[in-house]
Enzyme design. Structure first.
Site, short mmCIF file in Angstrom:
data_model
loop_
_atom_site.label_atom_id
_atom_site.label_comp_id
_atom_site.label_asym_id
_atom_site.label_seq_id
_atom_site.Cartn_x
_atom_site.Cartn_y
_atom_site.Cartn_z
N SER A 256 60.25 15.01 38.67
CA SER A 256 61.68 13.95 38.74
C SER A 256 62.33 14.88 37.07
O SER A 256 61.54 15.45 35.84
CB SER A 256 60.82 12.46 38.03
OG SER A 256 61.94 11.97 37.89
N TYR B 57 54.54 6.50 35.16
CA TYR B 57 55.76 7.65 36.20
C TYR B 57 55.80 8.13 35.03
O TYR B 57 55.62 9.49 35.16
CB TYR B 57 56.76 6.73 36.91
CG TYR B 57 57.71 7.31 37.84
CD1 TYR B 57 57.48 7.60 39.21
CD2 TYR B 57 58.30 8.53 37.43
CE1 TYR B 57 57.46 8.47 39.84
CE2 TYR B 57 59.25 9.02 38.33
CZ TYR B 57 59.62 9.14 39.39
OH TYR B 57 59.25 9.61 40.50
P1 NAD Z 1 58.91 8.09 49.61
O1 NAD Z 1 58.58 6.95 49.41
O2 NAD Z 1 60.05 8.74 50.39
O3 NAD Z 1 57.39 9.14 49.50
C1 NAD Z 1 56.67 9.05 48.93
C2 NAD Z 1 55.38 10.30 50.38
O4 NAD Z 1 54.13 9.67 49.31
C3 NAD Z 1 55.46 9.08 51.66
O5 NAD Z 1 55.12 9.65 52.45
C4 NAD Z 1 54.36 7.61 51.20
O6 NAD Z 1 53.37 7.95 52.68
C5 NAD Z 1 53.57 9.16 50.68
N1 NAD Z 1 52.56 8.35 49.91
C6 NAD Z 1 52.50 7.28 49.21
N2 NAD Z 1 51.10 7.29 48.44
C7 NAD Z 1 50.34 7.85 48.98
C8 NAD Z 1 48.32 8.14 48.95
N3 NAD Z 1 48.33 7.70 48.31
N4 NAD Z 1 48.45 9.02 49.59
C9 NAD Z 1 49.25 9.88 50.38
N5 NAD Z 1 51.04 9.88 50.53
C10 NAD Z 1 51.35 8.57 49.38
O7 NAD Z 1 59.12 8.60 48.19
P2 NAD Z 1 60.79 9.97 47.82
O8 NAD Z 1 61.60 9.54 47.03
O9 NAD Z 1 60.60 11.14 48.63
O10 NAD Z 1 60.01 10.92 46.61
C11 NAD Z 1 58.79 12.00 46.53
C12 NAD Z 1 58.60 12.47 45.58
O11 NAD Z 1 59.75 12.60 44.62
C13 NAD Z 1 57.45 11.95 44.80
O12 NAD Z 1 57.02 12.44 43.82
C14 NAD Z 1 58.67 10.51 43.82
O13 NAD Z 1 58.09 11.22 42.20
C15 NAD Z 1 59.65 12.77 43.34
N6 NAD Z 1 61.18 12.14 42.70
C16 NAD Z 1 61.69 10.52 43.60
C17 NAD Z 1 63.02 10.76 43.55
C18 NAD Z 1 63.49 9.61 44.44
O14 NAD Z 1 64.72 9.86 43.70
N7 NAD Z 1 63.56 9.21 45.39
C19 NAD Z 1 63.22 11.44 42.69
C20 NAD Z 1 62.68 12.08 41.81
C21 NAD Z 1 61.31 12.62 42.11
#
Ligand code: NAD
Length: 256
Positions: free
Chosen positions: A138, A151
């Site tokens: 991130s 985080y």
């Molecule tokens: P999201 O909530 O859409 O997806 C998260 C996924 O992780 C889902 O499939 C959920 O079921 C799964 N998950 C959650 N807890 C779990 C567990 N204990 N075991 C297995 N699966 C689990 O979130 P996203 O925004 O797509 O985030 C994905 C990654 O990207 C994360 O690591 C997040 O920190 C990172 N990220 C997101 C953003 C953003 O702006 N959305 C920015 C930077 C980084």
């Protein structure tokens, strides 16, 4: 390069993970999905791209379940060639109010799970002298925000972990890199936008603009597809010597 390889993408039932899984499948990779919630539709959508699509529901906070998922990858797919550590959760609170169980869960899911998948995937990658490990970190792996201590700690941790494993594998055909997205409009961020709208008594659209304006100079969300295409590049031979990088896709967030 990607065609016929197997990609395991953790947390890929929605958001960024699903976007990355789609892009890898579009290039011919077989895909193992993981995550909670509805997954049959995602699996069918990936299979419709003409590749083998599987699913394992391991909870990324439980090492024995991660071991079971990696064993499933070996028994049903012959192993993992491309490992995308993506599963993640968020919780926002000042440190003195931060629930201990939330801290533990964020460190387990956002950081330690990548240690477990990586330690289990690397031996076979070494044997075949090819592998790709892509950690979805991130912008918070590079800079901090208040009220996101767990985080930010986990994301800085995974950037460091990425560098360490990149060094351990530097003379092999395995590369290890991190992708550092800024804001991407996924369920994880929608929750923060909704909370902002409720707290400030503004519309969701106004909260959207406020969220972007605070951090992301482009004022545009990055898309899961853009991140998926970067993952495809990192899997290509053009990226054979890209190692230990934390590649920001953040609309200028960390350039400030
Ligand atoms: P999201 O909530 O859409 O997806 C998260 C996924 O992780 C889902 O499939 C959920 O079921 C799964 N998950 C959650 N807890 C779990 C567990 N204990 N075991 C297995 N699966 C689990 O979130 P996203 O925004 O797509 O985030 C994905 C990654 O990207 C994360 O690591 C997040 O920190 C990172 N990220 C997101 C953003 C953003 O702006 N959305 C920015 C930077 C980084």
């Amino acid at each position: 390069m990607i065609k016929g390889k197997t990609a395991l993408v953790t947390g890929s039932t929605s958001g960024i993970g699903l976007g990355v899984a789609r892009c890898l499948a579009a290039q011919g990779a077989n895909v193992i999905l993981n995550g909670f919630g509805e997954h049959e539709q995602a699996r069918a959508e990936i299979a419709a791209l003409g590749v083998k699509a599987g699913y394992h529901g391991a909870d990324m906070s439980v090492p024995t379940q991660i071991e079971a998922m990696m064993a499933y990858a070996v028994s049903d797919f012959g192993g993992v060639d491309i490992l995308v550590n993506n599963a993640g959760i968020q919780h926002v609170a000042p440190v003195e109010d931060f629930p201990v169980e939330k801290w533990d869960a964020i460190i387990a899911i956002n950081l330690s799970s990548a240690f477990h998948t990586t330690r289990l995937a690397v031996p076979a990658m070494r044997k075949q002298n090819w592998g790709r490990i892509i950690n979805i970190a991130s912008a918070h792996g590079l800079v901090a925000s208040a009220q996101k201590s767990a985080y930010v700690a986990a994301k800085h941790g995974i950037v460091g972990f990425t560098k360490s494993i990149a060094l351990e594998t530097a003379t092999t055909g395995i590369t290890v890199n991190a992708i550092c997205p800024g804001w991407v409009l996924t369920p994880l961020v929608q929750k923060q936008i909704d909370a902002r709208a409720a707290k400030e008594g503004i519309s969701v659209q106004q909260a959207n603009i406020g969220l972007l304006a605070e951090k992301q100079p482009s004022l545009q969300f990055t898309t899961p597809q853009q991140l998926g295409e970067l993952a495809v590049f990192l899997c290509s031979s053009a990226a054979d010597n890209v190692r230990g990088q934390a590649w920001a896709v953040d609309g200028g967030w960390t350039a400030q």
